[in-house]
Design a protein around this motif. Structure first.
Motif, PDB file in Angstrom:
ATOM      1  N   LYS A  38       0.770  -1.196  -0.019  1.00 37.85           N
ATOM      2  CA  LYS A  38      -0.031   0.032  -0.049  1.00 37.85           C
ATOM      3  C   LYS A  38       0.932   1.264  -0.009  1.00 37.85           C
ATOM      4  O   LYS A  38       1.841   1.382   0.925  1.00 37.85           O
ATOM      5  CB  LYS A  38      -0.915   0.006   1.128  1.00 37.85           C
ATOM      6  CG  LYS A  38      -1.594  -1.311   1.507  1.00 37.85           C
ATOM      7  CD  LYS A  38      -2.845  -1.234   0.255  1.00 37.85           C
ATOM      8  CE  LYS A  38      -3.696  -2.524   0.472  1.00 37.85           C
ATOM      9  NZ  LYS A  38      -4.710  -2.398  -0.632  1.00 37.85           N
ATOM     10  N   GLY A  40       1.113   5.473   0.357  1.00 36.22           N
ATOM     11  CA  GLY A  40       0.468   6.852   0.500  1.00 36.22           C
ATOM     12  C   GLY A  40       1.252   7.747   0.001  1.00 36.22           C
ATOM     13  O   GLY A  40       2.530   7.823  -0.286  1.00 36.22           O
ATOM     14  N   ASP A 102      -2.442   9.114   4.390  1.00 42.36           N
ATOM     15  CA  ASP A 102      -2.900   8.320   3.060  1.00 42.36           C
ATOM     16  C   ASP A 102      -2.475   6.724   3.263  1.00 42.36           C
ATOM     17  O   ASP A 102      -3.496   5.889   3.070  1.00 42.36           O
ATOM     18  CB  ASP A 102      -2.305   8.992   1.800  1.00 42.36           C
ATOM     19  CG  ASP A 102      -2.935   8.442   0.540  1.00 42.36           C
ATOM     20  OD1 ASP A 102      -4.252   8.098   0.694  1.00 42.36           O
ATOM     21  OD2 ASP A 102      -2.360   8.452  -0.363  1.00 42.36           O
ATOM     22  N   LYS A 106      -5.180   3.531   4.216  1.00 42.56           N
ATOM     23  CA  LYS A 106      -5.244   2.311   3.292  1.00 42.56           C
ATOM     24  C   LYS A 106      -5.131   1.108   3.883  1.00 42.56           C
ATOM     25  O   LYS A 106      -5.501  -0.094   3.773  1.00 42.56           O
ATOM     26  CB  LYS A 106      -4.460   2.706   2.033  1.00 42.56           C
ATOM     27  CG  LYS A 106      -4.600   3.750   1.176  1.00 42.56           C
ATOM     28  CD  LYS A 106      -3.423   4.084   0.003  1.00 42.56           C
ATOM     29  CE  LYS A 106      -4.079   5.302  -0.876  1.00 42.56           C
ATOM     30  NZ  LYS A 106      -3.113   5.934  -1.641  1.00 42.56           N
ATOM     31  N   LYS A 109      -7.887   0.453   6.060  1.00 44.96           N
ATOM     32  CA  LYS A 109      -9.076   0.396   5.054  1.00 44.96           C
ATOM     33  C   LYS A 109     -10.214   1.209   5.645  1.00 44.96           C
ATOM     34  O   LYS A 109     -11.196   0.947   5.366  1.00 44.96           O
ATOM     35  CB  LYS A 109      -9.573  -1.068   4.882  1.00 44.96           C
ATOM     36  CG  LYS A 109      -8.597  -2.185   4.328  1.00 44.96           C
ATOM     37  CD  LYS A 109      -9.144  -3.733   4.363  1.00 44.96           C
ATOM     38  CE  LYS A 109      -8.155  -4.495   3.888  1.00 44.96           C
ATOM     39  NZ  LYS A 109      -8.741  -5.791   3.641  1.00 44.96           N
ATOM     40  N   ASN A 111     -11.006   5.739   5.387  1.00 45.50           N
ATOM     41  CA  ASN A 111     -10.583   6.915   4.821  1.00 45.50           C
ATOM     42  C   ASN A 111     -10.362   8.113   5.880  1.00 45.50           C
ATOM     43  O   ASN A 111     -10.641   7.629   7.150  1.00 45.50           O
ATOM     44  CB  ASN A 111     -11.761   7.572   3.785  1.00 45.50           C
ATOM     45  CG  ASN A 111     -12.995   7.763   4.330  1.00 45.50           C
ATOM     46  OD1 ASN A 111     -13.332   8.187   5.291  1.00 45.50           O
ATOM     47  ND2 ASN A 111     -14.049   7.479   3.439  1.00 45.50           N
ATOM     48  N   LYS A 322     -12.633   5.979  -1.042  1.00 46.77           N
ATOM     49  CA  LYS A 322     -11.679   5.247  -0.946  1.00 46.77           C
ATOM     50  C   LYS A 322     -10.880   5.242   0.389  1.00 46.77           C
ATOM     51  O   LYS A 322     -10.767   6.601   0.843  1.00 46.77           O
ATOM     52  CB  LYS A 322     -10.815   5.032  -2.188  1.00 46.77           C
ATOM     53  CG  LYS A 322     -11.362   4.974  -3.589  1.00 46.77           C
ATOM     54  CD  LYS A 322     -10.466   4.816  -4.794  1.00 46.77           C
ATOM     55  CE  LYS A 322     -11.249   4.622  -5.975  1.00 46.77           C
ATOM     56  NZ  LYS A 322     -10.318   4.558  -7.205  1.00 46.77           N
ATOM     57  N   PRO A 323      -9.943   4.391   0.818  1.00 49.41           N
ATOM     58  CA  PRO A 323      -9.234   4.299   2.143  1.00 49.41           C
ATOM     59  C   PRO A 323      -8.263   5.660   1.990  1.00 49.41           C
ATOM     60  O   PRO A 323      -7.878   5.872   0.759  1.00 49.41           O
ATOM     61  CB  PRO A 323      -8.557   2.994   2.242  1.00 49.41           C
ATOM     62  CG  PRO A 323      -9.462   2.099   1.325  1.00 49.41           C
ATOM     63  CD  PRO A 323      -9.971   2.863   0.292  1.00 49.41           C
ATOM     64  N   GLY A 324      -7.955   5.884   3.181  1.00 51.97           N
ATOM     65  CA  GLY A 324      -6.711   7.231   3.232  1.00 51.97           C
ATOM     66  C   GLY A 324      -7.132   8.486   2.696  1.00 51.97           C
ATOM     67  O   GLY A 324      -8.340   8.657   3.178  1.00 51.97           O
ATOM     68  N   GLY A 326      -7.465   8.684  -0.535  1.00 47.36           N
ATOM     69  CA  GLY A 326      -8.032   8.201  -1.946  1.00 47.36           C
ATOM     70  C   GLY A 326      -7.122   8.662  -2.940  1.00 47.36           C
ATOM     71  O   GLY A 326      -7.590   8.731  -4.340  1.00 47.36           O
ATOM     72  N   SER A 328      -4.374   7.847  -6.066  1.00 50.91           N
ATOM     73  CA  SER A 328      -3.714   7.099  -6.816  1.00 50.91           C
ATOM     74  C   SER A 328      -2.909   7.898  -7.998  1.00 50.91           C
ATOM     75  O   SER A 328      -3.450   8.848  -8.303  1.00 50.91           O
ATOM     76  CB  SER A 328      -4.521   5.886  -7.267  1.00 50.91           C
ATOM     77  OG  SER A 328      -5.354   6.659  -8.103  1.00 50.91           O
TER      78      SER A 328
END
Length: 330
Positions: A38, A40, A102, A106, A109, A111, A322-324, A326, A328
């Motif tokens: 994962k 961040g 972040d 993640k 799991k 946000n 989405k987690p953290g 979000g 990407s």
């Protein structure tokens, strides 16, 4: 935990002019922290006003990399105590703190809003910045825009020009970036029409704010005068609103405390940004449930955004589930 970092060049869609100068790009330092597959992400940009040297930041990261990578995963507020011990510039500290939030989200799991028990019904809309230009060009851009809120950059005071902005029947704010005089501000304070501007940001040179009266017509907003939580109390009676930018404060962790202190002292809050990618905007956006005003148009001003995440579309704030944070990379 693995640390990675790189400098990227963000290209502006058009030349961006403020009272400090004109820019066609902004260089940004992107940092990432990885654990258990994962990752961040965090970001800070090179801002001349703050004397930011991203190459010096790279050297600092290289010097602390082994220390940072040995750290176990702990709650972000505890991790921030470690960051504080490293004597980092607040811009760099912000990038690492946001990357860690972040990553932590993640891994868990969850946000950022879930991790901090933040809820909201409706988010304020963001403004779009209209950079310095002849007033007729600024008005033309506003008329052609699909946004509802506008922040117009100024490098001088001109009463006729400001009145022409008020005639547009739009939500207009002004950002003087320290370009007004004390006499200008006195005129504004005693002009009832000035209350029609959403806010007037940083009218005077830094540390001249004692000449401002928060009880007059305009909604004075502090930007350069408000660098961290310790400056809040001194701004009372002079400003009504504070511009919260993560890089000024050192990240999301101190921003949470800043919000509490500002609200306790009856200030309104704007969540603002620098010119930055969706990495930086995603971090700022998670604080919009606390905001009275939002100015998170940084990624909308660039032509080569490097990430996906929370975003602004014609002023509307969209928070990822989405987690953290979000984030990407594209």
């Amino acid at each position: 935990m693995k640390l990675h970092f790189q400098i990227v060049r963000l290209k502006l869609k058009e030349t961006f002019s403020i009272s400090y100068g004109s820019y066609s790009h902004r260089d940004a330092l992107v940092v990432s922290l990885t654990k258990h597959n994962k990752t961040g992400y965090g970001e800070c940009t090179a801002i001349d006003y703050y004397g930011i040297d991203l190459n010096a930041f790279i050297l600092k990261l290289e010097s602390i990399q082994s220390l940072l990578e040995k750290r176990e995963i702990i709650y972000p507020t505890e991790f921030y105590l470690f960051l504080e011990s490293l004597n980092l510039h607040f811009f760099l500290c912000s990038a690492l703190d946001c990357a860690y939030w972040d990553l932590f989200g993640k891994l868990e799991k969850k946000n950022f809003l879930e991790l901090n028990s933040i809820s909201y019904n409706k988010l304020p809309e963001s403004s779009i910045t209209i950079s310095i230009d002849p007033i007729e060009n600024q008005i033309d851009k506003i008329k052609k825009s699909n946004w509802n809120n506008f922040k117009v950059k100024c490098n001088h005071f001109n009463e006729l020009e400001l009145n022409s902005l008020l005639c547009l029947d739009k939500n207009i704010a002004l950002d003087a970036n320290c370009s007004f005089s004390i006499d200008d501000c006195k005129l504004i304070e005693n002009n009832k029409l000035s209350s029609q501007f959403t806010y007037i940001e940083q009218p005077l040179e830094v540390n001249s704010f004692t000449n401002l009266n928060a009880n007059k017509y305009p909604n004075w907003m502090a930007d350069e005068d408000c660098q961290n939580e310790t400056s809040i109390l001194g701004l009372k009676h002079h400003y009504s609103t504070l511009n919260l930018k993560l890089v000024k404060l050192g990240g999301l962790t101190p921003a949470l405390q800043f919000v509490k202190e500002a609200k306790a002292n009856n200030f309104k809050i704007m969540i603002g940004c620098m010119t930055e990618s969706t990495i930086g905007i995603s971090a700022g956006a998670v604080l919009t449930p606390y905001a009275d005003f939002v100015d998170l148009d940084g990624a909308n001003l660039i032509s080569n955004d490097i990430a996906n995440g929370n975003f602004i579309d014609n002023g509307k704030v969209f928070l990822s589930e989405k987690p953290g944070l979000g984030i990407s990379l594209k």
